[in-house]
Design a protein around this motif. Structure first.
Motif, PDB file in Angstrom:
ATOM      1  N   TYR A 176       3.905   7.745 -11.685  1.00 14.95           N
ATOM      2  CA  TYR A 176       4.430   8.853 -12.491  1.00 14.95           C
ATOM      3  C   TYR A 176       5.412   9.716 -11.708  1.00 14.95           C
ATOM      4  N   ARG A 177       6.163   9.111 -10.826  1.00 16.67           N
ATOM      5  CA  ARG A 177       7.151   9.886 -10.074  1.00 16.67           C
ATOM      6  C   ARG A 177       8.106  10.578 -11.043  1.00 16.67           C
ATOM      7  N   GLU A 178       8.273  11.863 -10.845  1.00 15.90           N
ATOM      8  CA  GLU A 178       9.147  12.722 -11.654  1.00 15.90           C
ATOM      9  C   GLU A 178       8.648  12.905 -13.086  1.00 15.90           C
ATOM     10  N   ARG A 179       7.452  12.393 -13.415  1.00 18.08           N
ATOM     11  CA  ARG A 179       6.952  12.536 -14.794  1.00 18.08           C
ATOM     12  C   ARG A 179       5.525  13.088 -14.837  1.00 18.08           C
ATOM     13  N   GLY A 218      -0.275  16.437  -2.070  1.00 21.46           N
ATOM     14  CA  GLY A 218       0.053  15.553  -0.957  1.00 21.46           C
ATOM     15  C   GLY A 218      -0.428  14.128  -1.082  1.00 21.46           C
ATOM     16  N   ALA A 219      -1.130  13.799  -2.151  1.00 22.58           N
ATOM     17  CA  ALA A 219      -1.750  12.478  -2.263  1.00 22.58           C
ATOM     18  C   ALA A 219      -0.968  11.574  -3.196  1.00 22.58           C
ATOM     19  N   GLY A 220      -1.120  10.273  -2.984  1.00 23.04           N
ATOM     20  CA  GLY A 220      -0.516   9.270  -3.833  1.00 23.04           C
ATOM     21  C   GLY A 220      -1.478   8.755  -4.880  1.00 23.04           C
ATOM     22  N   HIS A 221      -1.246   7.523  -5.313  1.00 24.63           N
ATOM     23  CA  HIS A 221      -2.009   6.926  -6.419  1.00 24.63           C
ATOM     24  C   HIS A 221      -3.490   6.766  -6.071  1.00 24.63           C
ATOM     25  N   TRP A 222      -3.792   6.249  -4.896  1.00 22.16           N
ATOM     26  CA  TRP A 222      -5.198   6.046  -4.465  1.00 22.16           C
ATOM     27  C   TRP A 222      -5.716   7.370  -3.929  1.00 22.16           C
ATOM     28  N   VAL A 223      -5.736   8.354  -4.780  1.00 22.76           N
ATOM     29  CA  VAL A 223      -5.985   9.734  -4.383  1.00 22.76           C
ATOM     30  C   VAL A 223      -7.386   9.921  -3.826  1.00 22.76           C
ATOM     31  N   GLN A 224      -8.370   9.184  -4.350  1.00 21.02           N
ATOM     32  CA  GLN A 224      -9.745   9.386  -3.905  1.00 21.02           C
ATOM     33  C   GLN A 224      -9.980   8.856  -2.494  1.00 21.02           C
ATOM     34  N   LEU A 247       0.830  -1.207   0.000  1.00 22.58           N
ATOM     35  CA  LEU A 247       0.000   0.000   0.000  1.00 22.58           C
ATOM     36  C   LEU A 247       0.862   1.252   0.000  1.00 22.58           C
ATOM     37  N   MET A 248       1.936   1.250   0.789  1.00 22.40           N
ATOM     38  CA  MET A 248       2.800   2.422   0.835  1.00 22.40           C
ATOM     39  C   MET A 248       3.686   2.528  -0.416  1.00 22.40           C
ATOM     40  N   ALA A 249       4.006   1.402  -1.020  1.00 29.03           N
ATOM     41  CA  ALA A 249       4.842   1.427  -2.219  1.00 29.03           C
ATOM     42  C   ALA A 249       4.084   1.941  -3.431  1.00 29.03           C
ATOM     43  N   LEU A 250       2.803   1.610  -3.557  1.00 30.20           N
ATOM     44  CA  LEU A 250       2.041   1.930  -4.758  1.00 30.20           C
ATOM     45  C   LEU A 250       0.876   2.877  -4.517  1.00 30.20           C
ATOM     46  N   MET A 251       0.089   2.636  -3.489  1.00 29.31           N
ATOM     47  CA  MET A 251      -1.223   3.263  -3.400  1.00 29.31           C
ATOM     48  C   MET A 251      -1.257   4.583  -2.635  1.00 29.31           C
ATOM     49  N   LEU A 252      -0.481   4.692  -1.559  1.00 29.41           N
ATOM     50  CA  LEU A 252      -0.601   5.826  -0.648  1.00 29.41           C
ATOM     51  C   LEU A 252       0.731   6.550  -0.516  1.00 29.41           C
ATOM     52  N   GLU A 253       0.666   7.824  -0.146  1.00 30.81           N
ATOM     53  CA  GLU A 253       1.870   8.613   0.059  1.00 30.81           C
ATOM     54  C   GLU A 253       2.176   8.808   1.538  1.00 30.81           C
ATOM     55  N   SER A 254       1.181   9.184   2.330  1.00 26.33           N
ATOM     56  CA  SER A 254       1.409   9.469   3.744  1.00 26.33           C
ATOM     57  C   SER A 254       1.141   8.236   4.599  1.00 26.33           C
ATOM     58  N   PRO A 255       2.029   7.907   5.525  1.00 25.65           N
ATOM     59  CA  PRO A 255       1.770   6.768   6.425  1.00 25.65           C
ATOM     60  C   PRO A 255       0.480   6.913   7.221  1.00 25.65           C
ATOM     61  N   THR A 256       0.052   8.139   7.490  1.00 25.65           N
ATOM     62  CA  THR A 256      -1.192   8.327   8.245  1.00 25.65           C
ATOM     63  C   THR A 256      -2.410   7.885   7.440  1.00 25.65           C
ATOM     64  N   ALA A 262      -8.826  14.774 -16.112  1.00 22.59           N
ATOM     65  CA  ALA A 262      -7.904  13.920 -15.366  1.00 22.59           C
ATOM     66  C   ALA A 262      -7.692  14.467 -13.964  1.00 22.59           C
ATOM     67  N   ILE A 263      -7.584  13.538 -13.009  1.00 18.03           N
ATOM     68  CA  ILE A 263      -7.261  13.865 -11.625  1.00 18.03           C
ATOM     69  C   ILE A 263      -6.151  12.908 -11.183  1.00 18.03           C
ATOM     70  N   PHE A 264      -5.052  13.456 -10.698  1.00 15.60           N
ATOM     71  CA  PHE A 264      -3.917  12.654 -10.246  1.00 15.60           C
ATOM     72  C   PHE A 264      -3.435  13.168  -8.900  1.00 15.60           C
ATOM     73  N   GLY A 265      -2.992  12.251  -8.055  1.00 21.37           N
ATOM     74  CA  GLY A 265      -2.321  12.638  -6.840  1.00 21.37           C
ATOM     75  C   GLY A 265      -0.946  13.201  -7.154  1.00 21.37           C
ATOM     76  N   GLU A 266      -0.537  14.193  -6.390  1.00 25.19           N
ATOM     77  CA  GLU A 266       0.745  14.848  -6.618  1.00 25.19           C
ATOM     78  C   GLU A 266       1.907  13.862  -6.601  1.00 25.19           C
ATOM     79  N   HIS A 267       1.793  12.824  -5.770  1.00 26.99           N
ATOM     80  CA  HIS A 267       2.882  11.866  -5.596  1.00 26.99           C
ATOM     81  C   HIS A 267       2.514  10.486  -6.128  1.00 26.99           C
ATOM     82  N   ASP A 268       1.747  10.424  -7.200  1.00 22.80           N
ATOM     83  CA  ASP A 268       1.355   9.138  -7.782  1.00 22.80           C
ATOM     84  C   ASP A 268       2.608   8.320  -8.107  1.00 22.80           C
ATOM     85  N   ALA A 269       2.691   7.128  -7.519  1.00 20.36           N
ATOM     86  CA  ALA A 269       3.889   6.294  -7.693  1.00 20.36           C
ATOM     87  C   ALA A 269       4.100   5.858  -9.137  1.00 20.36           C
TER      88      ALA A 269
END
Length: 294
Positions: free
Chosen positions: A242-245, A268-274, A181-190, A233-240
């Motif tokens: 597309y890191r750096e892209r 502040g959000a990762g891939h599972w942004v919703q 989940l932390m590797a792909l889906m989420l950005e913040s441990p909380t 399109a809606i993407f999380g800022e830290h979508d795993a």
């Protein structure tokens, strides 16, 4: 039509807000797709398509706000996931359009969905939505892509997912689920709360399409020019994925679609942004859905 039962692990507030739904079944090529429905069939409909190794529960924090905004919300378990059947020979996202098209036609014929339909697809579901509406442009008026792969712009850093099916205990499996989940889906441990873990653990157990490969291709990028409907399109800022892209993707997508809508980056959000940033995501999604269509 069947009564709907919320999963036991949903907290009381979500169980309350998601109560009153119905389960609907459609059939394509002898295989059943299970749909979950909220709101009145007479309302304009939004179809939410979940991600890979998921189910309708990828959207648990977004359904009630859509219903409150006046939408008929239809959320299928895609074929091969959740409660839906795995059709024979169905191995990847390119099998989804036939089942979604047939399912929508059946729902409309039974009066369970009107003719005004918009599609929001997350990750694998975004790929499915793009291929669906490229093949059947009459089925919907709009497509919103959320964290969709298949753009030919994957990050050079491989997402380090781990296997879990061989592990002997739920505790050991949950350790891997947290890692994944932390590797792909989420950005913040909380964001990795008990609910996220429970949803993920339940969903991956029912994934019967494990060797999907089309997400690493440019299949969506090739489909976008074929779409006649407006695309946002809606993407999380830290979508795993597309890191750096992500900025490169933001620049490219409006030129791929015949009719471009809006781009939203959720801070502040990762891939599972919703899930991770539900309030900000819901605002972005409703802005896309309310936009005038050309």
């Amino acid at each position: 039509m069947n009564p709907f039962e919320c999963p036991d692990f949903l907290p009381a507030d979500l169980r309350l807000s998601l109560g009153g739904a119905t389960r609907l079944h459609t059939i394509c090529e002898g295989s059943r797709t299970v749909w979950h429905a909220w709101g009145l069939p007479s309302q304009p409909a939004v179809v939410l398509l979940h991600g890979g190794s998921g189910s309708w529960t990828h959207w648990v924090r977004n359904i009630a706000p859509l219903q409150a905004a006046g939408w008929r919300v239809l959320v299928p378990d895609l074929p091969g996931f959740g409660d839906s059947d795995l059709p024979p020979g169905c191995t990847d996202v390119d099998a989804m359009p036939a089942h979604l098209h047939a399912g929508l036609q059946q729902l409309q014929a039974r009066g369970e969905c009107g003719v005004q339909v918009r599609v929001v697809g997350f990750s694998f579901g975004g790929m499915a939505g793009a291929l669906w509406l490229a093949a059947h442009p009459q089925d919907a008026e709009q497509l919103v892509l959320v964290g969709a792969p298949g753009m030919g712009l994957a990050t050079s850093q491989r997402v380090p997912l781990k296997g879990w099916r061989h592990l002997p205990t739920p505790e050991a499996q949950n350790q891997v689920h947290r890692h994944n989940l932390m590797a792909l889906m989420l950005e913040s441990p909380t964001a990795l709360d008990d609910l996220a873990l429970s949803l993920h653990a339940a969903n991956v157990q029912r994934d019967r399409m494990p060797r999907r490969r089309l997400s690493s291709t440019d299949i969506v990028a090739r489909a976008l020019p074929q779409l006649l409907v407006p695309v946002s399109a809606i993407f999380g800022e830290h979508d795993a994925l597309y890191r750096e892209r992500l900025s490169e993707l933001q620049e490219a997508m409006p030129h791929m679609a015949q009719s471009w809508g809006q781009w939203h980056t959720v801070a502040g959000a990762g891939h599972w942004v919703q899930y991770e940033a539900a309030t900000a995501f819901d605002a972005a999604m409703l802005a896309c859905l309310r936009a005038d269509l050309t």
